[in-house]
Design an enzyme around this catalytic site. Structure first.
Site, PDB file in Angstrom:
ATOM      1  N   GLY A   1       0.758  -1.270  -0.057  1.00 32.91           N
ATOM      2  CA  GLY A   1       0.066  -0.041   0.055  1.00 32.91           C
ATOM      3  C   GLY A   1       0.900   1.177   0.049  1.00 32.91           C
ATOM      4  O   GLY A   1       2.140   1.232  -0.052  1.00 32.91           O
TER       5      GLY A   1
ATOM      6  N   MET B   1      -6.963   5.822  -2.988  1.00 33.55           N
ATOM      7  CA  MET B   1      -5.554   6.532  -3.420  1.00 33.55           C
ATOM      8  C   MET B   1      -5.770   6.007  -5.379  1.00 33.55           C
ATOM      9  O   MET B   1      -5.019   5.527  -5.491  1.00 33.55           O
ATOM     10  CB  MET B   1      -4.451   6.030  -2.838  1.00 33.55           C
TER      11      MET B   1
ATOM     12  N   HIS C   1     -22.491  -4.878 -32.365  1.00 35.65           N
ATOM     13  CA  HIS C   1     -22.023  -6.476 -32.503  1.00 35.65           C
ATOM     14  C   HIS C   1     -21.062  -6.441 -33.712  1.00 35.65           C
ATOM     15  O   HIS C   1     -21.318  -6.095 -34.837  1.00 35.65           O
ATOM     16  CB  HIS C   1     -23.381  -7.026 -32.711  1.00 35.65           C
TER      17      HIS C   1
END
Length: 470
Positions: A272, A320, A446
């Site tokens: 982190g 974040m 498509h």
């Protein structure tokens, strides 16, 4: 004599430079202060952009190695040049930062280079390499971002124990790479070096990767990355590292097994990030200015504990993410200029740029269950999507979560090809408080990948058109 501005922005990352641009568009005289010699912050220089360049380069190589023959494309002695990859990464970064300089100049924003310290309610001291100067501004926006979080017992050394910053600059492919942390950063950088030949092992303290995300998505991504060769050790912590002659001996401890020792060459710590507020001086102005994470306490409208000082992006609570910081930047500039400005945090998408990609918005099934919200689920596999099959990218699925009460879309989770782009359609519908039926009724070209999200919306009422079983 100190220069005077309407707004001074500290930090020129996505949050900072966007807030400066928006404030200038609204007629404000703006100063933009950045401690680095280049604008763009972590994202442009050592984060989002360089990592995506390496992800694309390594993915190109991996697909050429493993999938080209399926398309009838044959290579002899296919190889890669890491120096060229790194050179291309730097060129992309330079192009973007140079473009940002042009935008700042076009908007008549005054740039300052140096470390900023708050000297009062309206004062900022800028310590540059050659000189120190002070500017005054009626409003100050703090957008100083975040830095990698180290483990207390495992400080970065920049060579064998590294953060994401160093993992973007390896001069050679590490033979054995241990990634600590199963979030987006660890999975993305682990994917880069796995594709280029590294033996990648990932340990995560929780019992699944992407701990804050949808668990079905997490399980699927783990299985697909295992098929690519990544090894996972979950419910596992890193206990000890011992330096040997030419490698690192790491000791891993899982919940229900004896300690395991592995020999690795590099450890990437990706547990982190933390707010970056060092030297800002907010605590000298108000001792309650920082929260327990070291970030800035803010009340409504991004206001800090000191009148006239605001904070946005990674230094305040919330995900974040660069795009979240950008929206903060727009909102705070508009708040200062006109008193209005808003960010809908319920529709901020999150993306993991592995292959296949993962993208999500809104709440997960686990979060809805925890809140006691009644919901319905619609899923659709990419194995039933013609465009995905044509691309040889049919692994994964799209999932839509809708309220049982009014069919309003509460969340969406996609693991599959270009999920990062597919999620935007769902974000748009959610932003207008739309229903699964609204998404199901939109005409989709498509064959396209976006048909998978439509079919998932249809499948909430078991009306998917291209599934034999519902």
């Amino acid at each position: 004599m100190a220069q005077n501005f309407d707004i001074a922005v500290i930090g020129a990352g996505p949050g900072g430079y966007v807030s400066a641009i928006r404030a200038a568009q609204l007629g404000k005289r703006v100063a933009l202060i950045e401690k680095r010699s280049v604008l763009g912050g972590t994202c442009l220089n050592i984060g989002c952009i360089p990592s995506k360049v390496l992800l694309d380069s390594s993915e190109f190589y991996s697909k050429s190695s493993h999938e080209a023959a399926t398309h009838g494309i044959l290579f002899r002695e296919l190889r890669f040049d890491l120096r060229t990859m790194m050179k291309r990464k730097r060129e992309v970064v330079t192009r973007l930062t140079s473009g940002l300089n042009d935008i700042i100049q076009h908007n008549k924003i005054s740039p300052f280079q140096g470390h900023a310290t708050l000297t009062g309610q309206q004062g900022v001291q800028i310590q540059g390499r050659q000189k120190s100067e002070t500017i005054h501004a009626s409003h100050i926006i703090v957008a100083t971002g975040s830095v990698p979080q180290a483990l207390p017992s495992l400080p970065f050394d920049g060579r064998t124990i590294v953060s994401s910053t160093e993992a973007l600059e390896f001069r050679e492919v590490p033979p054995r790479l241990l990634v600590v942390g199963g979030g987006a950063i660890g999975l993305e950088l682990g994917s880069v070096w796995l594709r280029l030949g590294s033996q990648v092992m990932l340990c995560e303290l929780q019992d699944h990767i992407l701990p804050t995300g949808d668990q079905q998505i997490s399980r699927t991504l783990r299985r697909l990355l295992e098929m690519q060769g990544m090894r996972f050790m979950l419910s596992t912590s890193l206990k000890e590292i011992a330096r040997r002659a030419d490698a690192l001996e790491v000791t891993l401890q899982s919940a229900d097994q004896e300690p395991q020792k592995l020999m690795v060459d590099v450890v990437l710590v990706a547990v982190g990030r933390r707010p970056y507020t060092e030297g800002l001086g907010l605590d000298r102005l108000n001792k309650n200015g920082y929260d327990e994470r070291g970030g800035i306490r803010v009340a409504h409208h991004f206001k800090s504990a000191i009148d006239g000082i605001y904070a946005i992006g990674d230094v305040i609570p919330g995900p974040m993410l660069a795009h979240k910081a950008e929206e903060d930047g727009v909102a705070v500039a508009e708040q200062i200029a006109s008193g209005s400005g808003h960010v809908n945090y319920n529709t901020v998408p999150n993306v993991v740029y592995t292959w296949p990609e993962v993208a999500s918005v809104g709440e997960s099934e686990g979060q809805l269950k925890a809140r006691g919200v009644a919901y319905r689920v619609g899923r659709f596999p990419f194995t039933a999507n013609g465009r995905a099959l044509a691309m040889n990218a049919e692994l994964g699925f799209a999932k839509i979560l809708a309220s049982s009460e009014d069919d309003r879309i509460l969340g969406a989770h996609i693991v599959g090809p270009w999920a990062s782009a597919l999620i935007s359609e769902v974000v748009t519908v959610m932003e207008f408080e739309g229903c699964a039926e609204d998404l199901a009724r939109i005409v989709h070209a498509h064959p396209t990948l976006t048909e998978a999200t439509r079919e998932a919306a249809l499948n909430i009422e078991r009306r998917a058109l291209h599934l034999a079983t519902q």
